[in-house]
Design an enzyme around this catalytic site. Structure first.
Site, PDB file in Angstrom:
ATOM      1  CE  LYS A 188     -27.374  78.253 -21.497  1.00  0.00           C
ATOM      2  NZ  LYS A 188     -26.745  77.031 -21.307  1.00  0.00           N
ATOM      3  CG  ASN A 189     -23.710  77.929 -19.582  1.00  0.00           C
ATOM      4  OD1 ASN A 189     -24.949  77.230 -19.694  1.00  0.00           O
ATOM      5  ND2 ASN A 189     -22.857  77.939 -20.694  1.00  0.00           N
ATOM      6  NE  ARG A 205     -23.539  68.337 -23.101  1.00  0.00           N
ATOM      7  CZ  ARG A 205     -22.907  67.183 -22.875  1.00  0.00           C
ATOM      8  NH1 ARG A 205     -23.508  66.028 -23.233  1.00  0.00           N
ATOM      9  NH2 ARG A 205     -21.755  67.014 -22.145  1.00  0.00           N
ATOM     10  CB  CYS A 231     -26.760  68.021 -28.111  1.00  0.00           C
ATOM     11  SG  CYS A 231     -25.228  69.064 -28.107  1.00  0.00           S
ATOM     12  NE  ARG A 252     -21.891  69.538 -25.669  1.00  0.00           N
ATOM     13  CZ  ARG A 252     -23.045  70.681 -25.206  1.00  0.00           C
ATOM     14  NH1 ARG A 252     -24.052  70.516 -25.710  1.00  0.00           N
ATOM     15  NH2 ARG A 252     -22.583  71.228 -23.934  1.00  0.00           N
ATOM     16  N   PRO A 253     -19.170  63.475 -24.897  1.00  0.00           N
ATOM     17  CG  PRO A 253     -17.217  62.632 -25.171  1.00  0.00           C
ATOM     18  CD  PRO A 253     -18.302  63.408 -25.801  1.00  0.00           C
ATOM     19  CG  ASP A 281     -14.308  60.684 -21.861  1.00  0.00           C
ATOM     20  OD1 ASP A 281     -15.218  61.389 -22.603  1.00  0.00           O
ATOM     21  OD2 ASP A 281     -13.067  60.836 -21.602  1.00  0.00           O
ATOM     22  CD  GLN A 282     -11.121  63.224 -19.413  1.00  0.00           C
ATOM     23  OE1 GLN A 282     -10.530  63.651 -18.445  1.00  0.00           O
ATOM     24  NE2 GLN A 282     -10.932  62.019 -20.021  1.00  0.00           N
ATOM     25  CG  ASP A 330     -20.967  78.772 -25.317  1.00  0.00           C
ATOM     26  OD1 ASP A 330     -21.164  78.856 -23.931  1.00  0.00           O
ATOM     27  OD2 ASP A 330     -21.010  77.931 -26.139  1.00  0.00           O
ATOM     28  CB  ILE A 365     -14.906  73.912 -27.951  1.00  0.00           C
ATOM     29  CG1 ILE A 365     -13.695  75.049 -27.613  1.00  0.00           C
ATOM     30  CG2 ILE A 365     -15.442  73.219 -26.994  1.00  0.00           C
ATOM     31  CD1 ILE A 365     -12.695  74.615 -26.906  1.00  0.00           C
ATOM     32  NE  ARG A 392     -31.752  73.932 -24.202  1.00  0.00           N
ATOM     33  CZ  ARG A 392     -30.816  73.037 -24.532  1.00  0.00           C
ATOM     34  NH1 ARG A 392     -30.852  72.441 -25.329  1.00  0.00           N
ATOM     35  NH2 ARG A 392     -30.203  72.631 -23.270  1.00  0.00           N
TER      36      ARG A 392
HETATM   37  C1  EPZ Z   1     -20.266  73.697 -21.161  1.00  0.00           C
HETATM   38  O1  EPZ Z   1     -20.675  72.628 -21.889  1.00  0.00           O
HETATM   39  C2  EPZ Z   1     -21.365  74.876 -21.654  1.00  0.00           C
HETATM   40  N1  EPZ Z   1     -22.539  74.131 -20.856  1.00  0.00           N
HETATM   41  C3  EPZ Z   1     -21.487  75.022 -22.819  1.00  0.00           C
HETATM   42  O2  EPZ Z   1     -22.558  75.867 -23.242  1.00  0.00           O
HETATM   43  C4  EPZ Z   1     -20.201  75.293 -23.652  1.00  0.00           C
HETATM   44  O3  EPZ Z   1     -20.089  75.534 -25.095  1.00  0.00           O
HETATM   45  C5  EPZ Z   1     -19.017  74.406 -23.035  1.00  0.00           C
HETATM   46  O4  EPZ Z   1     -18.920  74.251 -21.666  1.00  0.00           O
HETATM   47  C6  EPZ Z   1     -17.627  74.851 -23.815  1.00  0.00           C
HETATM   48  O5  EPZ Z   1     -17.368  75.998 -22.971  1.00  0.00           O
HETATM   49  C7  EPZ Z   1     -22.752  74.657 -19.477  1.00  0.00           C
HETATM   50  O6  EPZ Z   1     -21.978  74.763 -18.714  1.00  0.00           O
HETATM   51  C8  EPZ Z   1     -24.156  73.996 -18.975  1.00  0.00           C
HETATM   52  P1  EPZ Z   1     -17.065  70.662 -21.927  1.00  0.00           P
HETATM   53  P2  EPZ Z   1     -19.672  71.049 -21.442  1.00  0.00           P
HETATM   54  O7  EPZ Z   1     -17.114  69.375 -21.126  1.00  0.00           O
HETATM   55  O8  EPZ Z   1     -19.319  71.183 -19.928  1.00  0.00           O
HETATM   56  C9  EPZ Z   1     -15.298  67.137 -24.616  1.00  0.00           C
HETATM   57  C10 EPZ Z   1     -24.291  77.005 -24.331  1.00  0.00           C
HETATM   58  O9  EPZ Z   1     -24.502  77.487 -25.327  1.00  0.00           O
HETATM   59  N2  EPZ Z   1     -15.457  66.482 -23.498  1.00  0.00           N
HETATM   60  O10 EPZ Z   1     -16.076  71.833 -21.756  1.00  0.00           O
HETATM   61  O11 EPZ Z   1     -20.727  69.998 -21.858  1.00  0.00           O
HETATM   62  C11 EPZ Z   1     -16.668  67.766 -25.534  1.00  0.00           C
HETATM   63  O12 EPZ Z   1     -17.229  66.804 -26.182  1.00  0.00           O
HETATM   64  C12 EPZ Z   1     -23.612  75.531 -24.093  1.00  0.00           C
HETATM   65  O13 EPZ Z   1     -24.678  77.707 -23.255  1.00  0.00           O
HETATM   66  C13 EPZ Z   1     -15.080  64.957 -23.675  1.00  0.00           C
HETATM   67  O14 EPZ Z   1     -14.420  64.615 -24.546  1.00  0.00           O
HETATM   68  O15 EPZ Z   1     -18.602  71.139 -22.467  1.00  0.00           O
HETATM   69  C14 EPZ Z   1     -16.214  69.021 -26.141  1.00  0.00           C
HETATM   70  O16 EPZ Z   1     -15.828  68.665 -27.247  1.00  0.00           O
HETATM   71  C15 EPZ Z   1     -23.182  74.821 -25.290  1.00  0.00           C
HETATM   72  N3  EPZ Z   1     -15.161  64.308 -22.396  1.00  0.00           N
HETATM   73  C16 EPZ Z   1     -15.219  69.698 -25.053  1.00  0.00           C
HETATM   74  O17 EPZ Z   1     -14.801  68.400 -24.378  1.00  0.00           O
HETATM   75  C17 EPZ Z   1     -15.799  64.718 -21.146  1.00  0.00           C
HETATM   76  O18 EPZ Z   1     -15.861  64.165 -20.350  1.00  0.00           O
HETATM   77  C18 EPZ Z   1     -15.515  70.771 -24.147  1.00  0.00           C
HETATM   78  O19 EPZ Z   1     -16.713  70.163 -23.458  1.00  0.00           O
HETATM   79  C19 EPZ Z   1     -16.209  66.000 -21.231  1.00  0.00           C
HETATM   80  C20 EPZ Z   1     -16.050  66.888 -22.548  1.00  0.00           C
END
Ligand code: EPZ
Length: 451
Positions: free
Chosen positions: A52-53, A122, A146, A151-152, A154-155, A336, A358, A428
């Site tokens: 999926k991802n 998202r 969510c 899950r901002p 900002d980066q 996950d 995380i 999903r």
């Molecule tokens: C991806 O989400 C996956 N989704 C998630 O899988 C997975 O849990 C996550 O990566 C971590 O491995 C997809 O790939 C579609 P992150 P993502 O940005 O990219 C913080 C599932 O169950 N953060 O790596 O949204 C954030 O809040 C889903 O399949 C910022 O602060 O996760 C989190 O605490 C759930 N600012 C951490 O970083 C930002 O700009 C990791 O988030 C971006 C993220």
């Protein structure tokens, strides 16, 4: 369809009634549930679907090039359906034949990802990088939090600004615009190794003028797979899979034909299903290297895991050794898989510490597991799981994708019947999970109900 011997249509009346759930707003909606009778041992072979991802960012990357893209081994999931709806909204022609998705890329009719689609998923934010990289503009509804955290993004936005984009937040949308229309290469360091952030920035940099580097990049296999697809489209990306990615911008990209890697989280979920039922299951189509951290912890607990041909064979013999886990960015133990591993530790002889680093709210499965008799205590970021408590079947509620999967796993070995409501969360991210489990001997059936 195989399922409980008494068959889903002859469910005890309380089950049938409970599955229709009139939400507080009084509106009506279909409420699919799973009915599971625990105690069966899983045996046999299961084919793992496409990731999926990986599928979501790859489908969004088709926005970068016109022409006929062909994506194979695309899992049939609600999140993929949502992504296809978003691509169509943006003007792409998308056709699906089973696990093959054909996208006819053409100049976008719109650069806006609307709230009604983004609120469903998202990961819709993954159109941001391709739209800004290709058209120099995008308007994307802010994804909002969510169930598992704020899950901002900002980066994502800081990286685009480093490449020359202007960012405005208004009325719940992020407006990104590039003066002059084309991003310029830049060096950017992610404050955290964000998966979709890294993916958005790779897509944006692919068509930028000049060279970009993304430091502290996410190293997930799905990031590496996206880079593989972009390079097949004519991009020049190096270092994907490491913490520093270099992108040499090019003038244009062309369409691609690609088969997507297997889903390592679905694979890990089925590995736990085999282990908690004391089963013997061969997983086909998986890439074992992507499962190293999960396999290491499961082996430490006493689960037998071996490569077998192109697959992975899992043999379980509960009870297991209590085993601690700390979730980390790849190649560490994946967040996950946290909920699923917690269920495995419910079959350990002793106490295990499961620490989530995380996301800030990823223990939603704990109260539901406790209702089934699990002995779990949360202290800050750590859940302490005391094994040996016999789980009993119960009526539980799914809340988010992986938490829901953990409830299914618990139902497989709990005493008696478990009913899981709102399984649309599971749909999903897991393709036909009840059919795959039933084919391995589980007594599970989908029970549809309409409020
Ligand atoms: C991806 O989400 C996956 N989704 C998630 O899988 C997975 O849990 C996550 O990566 C971590 O491995 C997809 O790939 C579609 P992150 P993502 O940005 O990219 C913080 C599932 O169950 N953060 O790596 O949204 C954030 O809040 C889903 O399949 C910022 O602060 O996760 C989190 O605490 C759930 N600012 C951490 O970083 C930002 O700009 C990791 O988030 C971006 C993220």
């Amino acid at each position: 369809m195989s399922g409980p011997r008494n068959g889903p249509n002859r469910l005890q009346p309380y089950l049938r009634n409970r599955l229709c759930d009139r939400v507080r707003t009084g509106t009506r909606h279909a409420v699919d549930g799973f009915h599971i009778v625990g105690g069966e041992t899983l045996r046999g072979t299961v084919r793992i679907s496409g990731a999926k991802n990986a599928a979501l960012p790859i489908l969004c990357a088709s926005l970068l090039a016109d022409g006929e893209h062909v994506f194979r081994n695309v899992p049939q999931l609600r999140d993929v359906d949502t992504t296809i709806a978003l691509l169509r909204h943006l003007g792409q022609q998308v056709a699906r034949e089973g696990s093959v998705v054909r996208v006819r890329g053409q100049p976008a009719r719109s650069v806006e990802a609307p709230y009604e689609l983004v609120k469903q998923m998202r990961a819709s934010v993954l159109v941001l990088g391709p739209l800004v990289g290709r058209y120099g503009e995008a308007r994307v509804s802010l994804p909002g939090g969510c169930a598992i955290g704020a899950r901002p993004i900002d980066q994502h936005l800081a990286g685009l600004q480093a490449m020359g984009a202007e960012v405005r937040l208004e009325h719940g949308y992020v407006h990104v615009r590039v003066p002059g229309g084309r991003l310029r290469g830049a060096d950017f360091r992610c404050q955290i190794p964000t998966v979709t952030g890294t993916e958005n920035l790779m897509c944006a940099a692919a068509l930028a003028a000049g060279r970009s580097t993304i430091a502290n990049a996410a190293r997930e296999p799905e990031v590496e797979e996206l880079a593989r697809v972009l390079n097949k489209m004519g991009a020049r990306i190096e270092g994907a899979g490491t913490d520093t990615i270099t992108v040499h911008g090019v003038e244009a990209l062309h369409p691609v034909d690609h088969a997507i890697i297997a889903d390592r989280i679905e694979a890990g979920t089925f590995m736990v299903a085999a282990a908690v039922t004391g089963g013997d299951v061969l997983l086909e189509g998986v890439t074992f290297d992507h499962l190293e951290a999960v396999a290491e912890r499961m082996r430490a607990a006493g689960v037998a895991i071996e490569r077998e041909g192109s697959g992975v064979r899992v043999v379980g013999r509960p009870p297991y050794r209590p085993t601690d886990v700390v979730t980390e960015p790849y190649p560490g133990f994946p967040t996950d898989m946290q909920a699923q591993f917690m269920v495995l530790m419910c079959r350990a002889r002793g106490r295990s510490a499961i620490t989530e680093t995380i996301f800030e709210n990823r223990f939603m499965h704990v109260p539901e597991l406790c209702r089934m008799g699990a002995c779990i205590e949360i202290r800050g970021k750590t859940a302490w799981v005391s094994g040996e408590s016999r789980l009993q079947g119960a009526e539980v509620m799914a809340t988010d994708l992986r938490a829901s999967a953990s409830l299914v796993l618990a139902g497989l070995f709990a005493e008696g019947e478990t009913v899981i409501r709102r399984v649309y969360h599971i749909d999903r991210g897991y393709e036909r999970i009840e059919h795959k489990l039933a084919a391995l001997g589980a007594r599970i059936a989908r029970v549809e109900g309409r409020a």
